[in-house]
Design a protein around this motif. Structure first.
Motif, PDB file in Angstrom:
ATOM      1  N   TYR A 174      11.011   9.685  22.534  1.00 25.84           N
ATOM      2  CA  TYR A 174       9.723   9.253  23.068  1.00 25.84           C
ATOM      3  C   TYR A 174       9.847   8.966  24.552  1.00 25.84           C
ATOM      4  O   TYR A 174      10.852   8.452  25.018  1.00 25.84           O
ATOM      5  CB  TYR A 174       9.237   7.977  22.378  1.00 25.84           C
ATOM      6  N   THR A 193      11.035  -0.648  15.416  1.00 27.16           N
ATOM      7  CA  THR A 193      12.118  -0.450  16.388  1.00 27.16           C
ATOM      8  C   THR A 193      11.617   0.260  17.636  1.00 27.16           C
ATOM      9  O   THR A 193      11.997  -0.098  18.751  1.00 27.16           O
ATOM     10  CB  THR A 193      13.287   0.350  15.771  1.00 27.16           C
ATOM     11  N   ASP A 194      10.762   1.245  17.466  1.00 33.05           N
ATOM     12  CA  ASP A 194      10.221   1.976  18.614  1.00 33.05           C
ATOM     13  C   ASP A 194       9.209   1.134  19.385  1.00 33.05           C
ATOM     14  O   ASP A 194       9.147   1.192  20.610  1.00 33.05           O
ATOM     15  CB  ASP A 194       9.594   3.293  18.178  1.00 33.05           C
ATOM     16  N   ARG A 195       8.418   0.327  18.683  1.00 33.88           N
ATOM     17  CA  ARG A 195       7.465  -0.531  19.394  1.00 33.88           C
ATOM     18  C   ARG A 195       8.193  -1.621  20.174  1.00 33.88           C
ATOM     19  O   ARG A 195       7.754  -2.011  21.240  1.00 33.88           O
ATOM     20  CB  ARG A 195       6.433  -1.116  18.427  1.00 33.88           C
ATOM     21  N   THR A 216      15.284   8.133  20.929  1.00 36.81           N
ATOM     22  CA  THR A 216      14.050   8.264  20.169  1.00 36.81           C
ATOM     23  C   THR A 216      13.312   9.565  20.415  1.00 36.81           C
ATOM     24  O   THR A 216      12.552  10.000  19.577  1.00 36.81           O
ATOM     25  CB  THR A 216      13.076   7.117  20.507  1.00 36.81           C
ATOM     26  N   ARG A 232      10.706   6.612  11.268  1.00 36.19           N
ATOM     27  CA  ARG A 232       9.820   7.395  12.143  1.00 36.19           C
ATOM     28  C   ARG A 232       9.029   8.404  11.316  1.00 36.19           C
ATOM     29  O   ARG A 232       7.848   8.613  11.550  1.00 36.19           O
ATOM     30  CB  ARG A 232      10.627   8.116  13.213  1.00 36.19           C
ATOM     31  N   PHE A 268       8.543   6.417  26.670  1.00 37.47           N
ATOM     32  CA  PHE A 268       7.836   5.149  26.569  1.00 37.47           C
ATOM     33  C   PHE A 268       6.963   4.873  27.791  1.00 37.47           C
ATOM     34  O   PHE A 268       5.931   4.220  27.679  1.00 37.47           O
ATOM     35  CB  PHE A 268       8.815   4.002  26.328  1.00 37.47           C
ATOM     36  N   LEU A 294       4.157   4.199  14.871  1.00 35.48           N
ATOM     37  CA  LEU A 294       5.540   3.937  15.273  1.00 35.48           C
ATOM     38  C   LEU A 294       6.137   2.841  14.403  1.00 35.48           C
ATOM     39  O   LEU A 294       5.462   1.850  14.112  1.00 35.48           O
ATOM     40  CB  LEU A 294       5.611   3.461  16.726  1.00 35.48           C
ATOM     41  N   ASP A 322      16.362   4.409  11.525  1.00 30.54           N
ATOM     42  CA  ASP A 322      15.397   4.924  12.494  1.00 30.54           C
ATOM     43  C   ASP A 322      14.696   6.212  12.090  1.00 30.54           C
ATOM     44  O   ASP A 322      13.479   6.279  12.060  1.00 30.54           O
ATOM     45  CB  ASP A 322      16.056   5.134  13.854  1.00 30.54           C
TER      46      ASP A 322
END
Length: 110
Positions: free
Chosen positions: A4, A92-94, A2, A54, A6, A89, A50
């Motif tokens: 990111y 999927t990212d959350r 990603t 995003r 996290f 977000l 994805d």
């Protein structure tokens, strides 16, 4: 991947740990761009891919003053069952952020 961090993202949300959920909900509903800048019927659909999701999340939330509060609210209320765009977000990212966030709060991911 990603791109990111996290852990950093979850740490940034720690400042909202003691804010009551109803207060977060009120702030997000009042100040969130998606609640007043878009016609809900014209909201774009997530693709399930994805990278485009995003990009869509970033575009939809660009300039929103309550991105972190929105993200915190969704993590509390939806957790791993989240869908859509919240806090800039895609879901999927959350979902990837949720276990990190839950661990920082002293809980287990549900």
């Amino acid at each position: 991947m990603t791109g990111y961090d996290f852990e950093e993202m979850a740490a940034q949300l720690d400042r909202y740990a003691d804010v009551p959920g109803d207060v977060l909900s009120e702030v997000v509903a009042r100040d969130g761009l998606c609640f007043w800048a878009f016609d809900r019927a014209d909201m774009p659909e997530l693709s399930g891919v994805d990278s485009p999701d995003r990009e869509l999340a970033a575009r939809m939330c660009a300039g929103c003053p309550v991105i972190d509060q929105c993200r915190e609210l969704d993590l509390r209320t939806s957790g791993p069952d989240t869908v859509g765009v919240w806090g800039a977000l895609p879901d999927t990212d959350r979902r990837a952020l949720y276990p990190v966030w839950a661990r920082r709060r002293g809980g287990e991911a549900r």
